[in-house]
Enzyme design. Sequence first.
Site, mmCIF file in Angstrom:
data_model
loop_
_atom_site.group_PDB
_atom_site.id
_atom_site.type_symbol
_atom_site.label_atom_id
_atom_site.label_comp_id
_atom_site.label_asym_id
_atom_site.label_seq_id
_atom_site.Cartn_x
_atom_site.Cartn_y
_atom_site.Cartn_z
ATOM 1 N N VAL A 68 0.900 -1.314 -0.027
ATOM 2 C CA VAL A 68 -0.031 -0.134 0.022
ATOM 3 C C VAL A 68 1.020 1.270 0.160
ATOM 4 O O VAL A 68 0.243 2.356 -0.196
ATOM 5 C CB VAL A 68 -1.067 0.070 1.067
ATOM 6 C CG1 VAL A 68 -2.058 -0.940 1.024
ATOM 7 C CG2 VAL A 68 -0.354 -0.075 2.515
ATOM 8 N N TYR A 160 7.671 5.047 14.438
ATOM 9 C CA TYR A 160 6.236 4.659 14.588
ATOM 10 C C TYR A 160 5.282 5.890 15.095
ATOM 11 O O TYR A 160 4.491 6.111 14.736
ATOM 12 C CB TYR A 160 6.312 3.358 15.154
ATOM 13 C CG TYR A 160 4.708 2.817 15.688
ATOM 14 C CD1 TYR A 160 4.240 2.082 14.320
ATOM 15 C CD2 TYR A 160 3.990 2.783 16.806
ATOM 16 C CE1 TYR A 160 2.958 1.687 14.675
ATOM 17 C CE2 TYR A 160 2.715 2.535 16.767
ATOM 18 C CZ TYR A 160 2.193 1.632 15.629
ATOM 19 O OH TYR A 160 0.981 1.313 15.914
ATOM 20 N N LYS A 164 2.301 7.747 13.508
ATOM 21 C CA LYS A 164 1.009 7.616 13.872
ATOM 22 C C LYS A 164 0.211 9.016 14.052
ATOM 23 O O LYS A 164 -0.971 9.084 13.618
ATOM 24 C CB LYS A 164 0.614 6.822 14.941
ATOM 25 C CG LYS A 164 1.190 5.144 14.671
ATOM 26 C CD LYS A 164 -0.225 4.746 13.616
ATOM 27 C CE LYS A 164 0.053 3.429 13.141
ATOM 28 N NZ LYS A 164 -0.969 2.783 12.247
HETATM 29 P P1 NAP Z 1 -0.438 -6.958 12.458
HETATM 30 O O1 NAP Z 1 -0.802 -8.164 12.969
HETATM 31 O O2 NAP Z 1 1.276 -6.895 12.216
HETATM 32 O O3 NAP Z 1 -0.759 -7.165 10.658
HETATM 33 C C1 NAP Z 1 -0.255 -6.040 9.911
HETATM 34 C C2 NAP Z 1 -1.011 -6.113 8.717
HETATM 35 O O4 NAP Z 1 -0.615 -5.371 7.846
HETATM 36 C C3 NAP Z 1 -0.857 -7.516 8.010
HETATM 37 O O5 NAP Z 1 -1.911 -8.020 7.228
HETATM 38 C C4 NAP Z 1 0.357 -7.284 6.835
HETATM 39 O O6 NAP Z 1 0.320 -7.799 5.661
HETATM 40 C C5 NAP Z 1 -0.111 -5.577 6.570
HETATM 41 N N1 NAP Z 1 0.927 -4.904 5.855
HETATM 42 C C6 NAP Z 1 2.100 -4.566 6.221
HETATM 43 N N2 NAP Z 1 2.738 -3.590 5.766
HETATM 44 C C7 NAP Z 1 1.855 -3.654 4.386
HETATM 45 C C8 NAP Z 1 1.942 -2.778 3.057
HETATM 46 N N3 NAP Z 1 3.130 -2.337 2.850
HETATM 47 N N4 NAP Z 1 1.102 -3.249 2.410
HETATM 48 C C9 NAP Z 1 -0.077 -3.947 2.621
HETATM 49 N N5 NAP Z 1 -0.230 -4.244 3.882
HETATM 50 C C10 NAP Z 1 0.710 -4.394 4.813
HETATM 51 O O7 NAP Z 1 -0.604 -5.587 12.903
HETATM 52 P P2 NAP Z 1 -1.970 -5.237 13.860
HETATM 53 O O8 NAP Z 1 -1.603 -5.188 15.152
HETATM 54 O O9 NAP Z 1 -2.941 -5.706 13.413
HETATM 55 O O10 NAP Z 1 -2.020 -3.481 13.330
HETATM 56 C C11 NAP Z 1 -2.911 -3.213 12.413
HETATM 57 C C12 NAP Z 1 -2.999 -1.640 12.553
HETATM 58 O O11 NAP Z 1 -3.166 -1.209 13.845
HETATM 59 C C13 NAP Z 1 -1.710 -1.079 12.091
HETATM 60 O O12 NAP Z 1 -1.863 0.266 11.569
HETATM 61 C C14 NAP Z 1 -0.930 -0.638 13.765
HETATM 62 O O13 NAP Z 1 -0.155 0.524 13.727
HETATM 63 C C15 NAP Z 1 -2.391 -0.466 14.372
HETATM 64 N N6 NAP Z 1 -2.344 -0.573 15.859
HETATM 65 C C16 NAP Z 1 -1.924 -1.721 16.463
HETATM 66 C C17 NAP Z 1 -1.700 -1.856 17.690
HETATM 67 C C18 NAP Z 1 -1.435 -3.114 18.589
HETATM 68 O O14 NAP Z 1 -1.188 -3.156 19.574
HETATM 69 N N7 NAP Z 1 -1.465 -4.279 17.900
HETATM 70 C C19 NAP Z 1 -1.933 -0.839 18.577
HETATM 71 C C20 NAP Z 1 -2.356 0.369 18.148
HETATM 72 C C21 NAP Z 1 -2.508 0.603 16.539
HETATM 73 P P3 NAP Z 1 1.115 -9.045 5.487
HETATM 74 O O15 NAP Z 1 0.326 -10.270 6.314
HETATM 75 O O16 NAP Z 1 0.947 -9.510 4.147
HETATM 76 O O17 NAP Z 1 2.354 -9.002 5.845
#
Ligand code: NAP
Length: 271
Positions: A68, A160, A164
Site C-alpha cells: 500500500v 512509529y 501515527k
Molecule cells: P499485524 O498483526 O502486524 O498485521 C499487519 C497487517 O498489515 C498485515 O495484514 C500485513 O500484511 C499488513 N501490511 C504490512 N505492511 C503492508 C504493506 N506495505 N502493504 C499492505 N499491507 C501491509 O498488525 P496489527 O496489530 O493488526 O495492526 C494493524 C493496525 O493497527 C496497524 O496500523 C497498527 O499500527 C495499528 N495498531 C496496532 C496496535 C497493536 O497493539 N496491535 C496498537 C495501535 C495501533 P502481511 O500479512 O501480508 O504482512
Amino acid sequence: MKKLENRVALVTGASRGIGAAIAERLAEEGAHVAINYTSQRSLEKAEMLKEQIENRFNVRAMVVKANVGIKKEVDHMIDEVEQTLGNVDILVNNAGIAPFESFMKLTEETWDTTYQTNVKSIFLTSQRVAKKMIEKRYGKIINITSTASLLVTSPVIPHYISSKAAASHLTKALAIELGKYNININAVGPSTVATDMCQEYLEDPSILEKEIQANPMKRLGTEKQIADAVVFLASEEAMQINGHLLMVDGGLTVKAAQPEDHLEQERELLL
Ligand code: NAP
C-alpha cells in the site's frame, strides 16, 4: 436490513490481526469485502479469511495483493476491487508496521518504510478511492492510527509514534477537504492489542503485566473492539462524525503517565 448491506469495503492489511477482524465485522454487517495483504506468506491466511467470510455472511469477498506504500500497486489493487466488487464505499487504512528499532540504531531505510506504510499509503489509497466517492457523493474512510497519535507510548519507537501522529493529522486534513462531498474521514486509535505486531514485546510477562496495569481498564484491547468502532464509523449512525480520532484504549490517553508505566527493561529490549 444490515447496517452496511451491499456496501463495498476495502481493508488494507487484512490478512491477520486487527485488519482481519475489521474485514469480518464489516462482512457481518452486510458489506462485500476486499482483503488486502502484501507478503506471500500471508496469502493462505487471506484466502482462508475470504472463504470463511463468504460462507458465514453471504457476502462477496476477494483477496488482493499490494504494497500500500507504492502507487502503482495501490492503483492496480483498486482497479481490481472495482472490477470484482464495484466502487469502494468504505476504505479502511489499517496496514501498518512498527519495526522495533531504538532511535540511535534507527536506519534511514526503516524510517522510510515506516512512513511509506503508515502515512503515504493513506494518501495513495484515499486519493484513488476519493475520485469515485466524489462522483457518488458518498464515502467512508477510516484510518487505524494508535494511542501513539496522541502520546509517546511504550515502547518508545519514534519513527512509529511520529508516523501515527502524522496519520492522525492527515485524517483531519482530509476530513476538511472531502467533507463537502459527503465523505466522512475518521480515525480509530487502539491501545495495545496482542497481535503479531506486539508479539515480541509482550513475550516478556513483566512487560505484559505493565501494559495491563498501565491501562485504566486493567486489560489489553481486542481486535473485535477495534472492528466494532470501525463498523460504527462506517455506518449511517456516524454520518455527522468527521475528522474525529476515536480512541479505543480503555482511557489510556486521558490518563497522566505514571513513572511505573515505563520500564527500563523495555528499553533494554530496544537498545
Ligand atoms: P499485524 O498483526 O502486524 O498485521 C499487519 C497487517 O498489515 C498485515 O495484514 C500485513 O500484511 C499488513 N501490511 C504490512 N505492511 C503492508 C504493506 N506495505 N502493504 C499492505 N499491507 C501491509 O498488525 P496489527 O496489530 O493488526 O495492526 C494493524 C493496525 O493497527 C496497524 O496500523 C497498527 O499500527 C495499528 N495498531 C496496532 C496496535 C497493536 O497493539 N496491535 C496498537 C495501535 C495501533 P502481511 O500479512 O501480508 O504482512
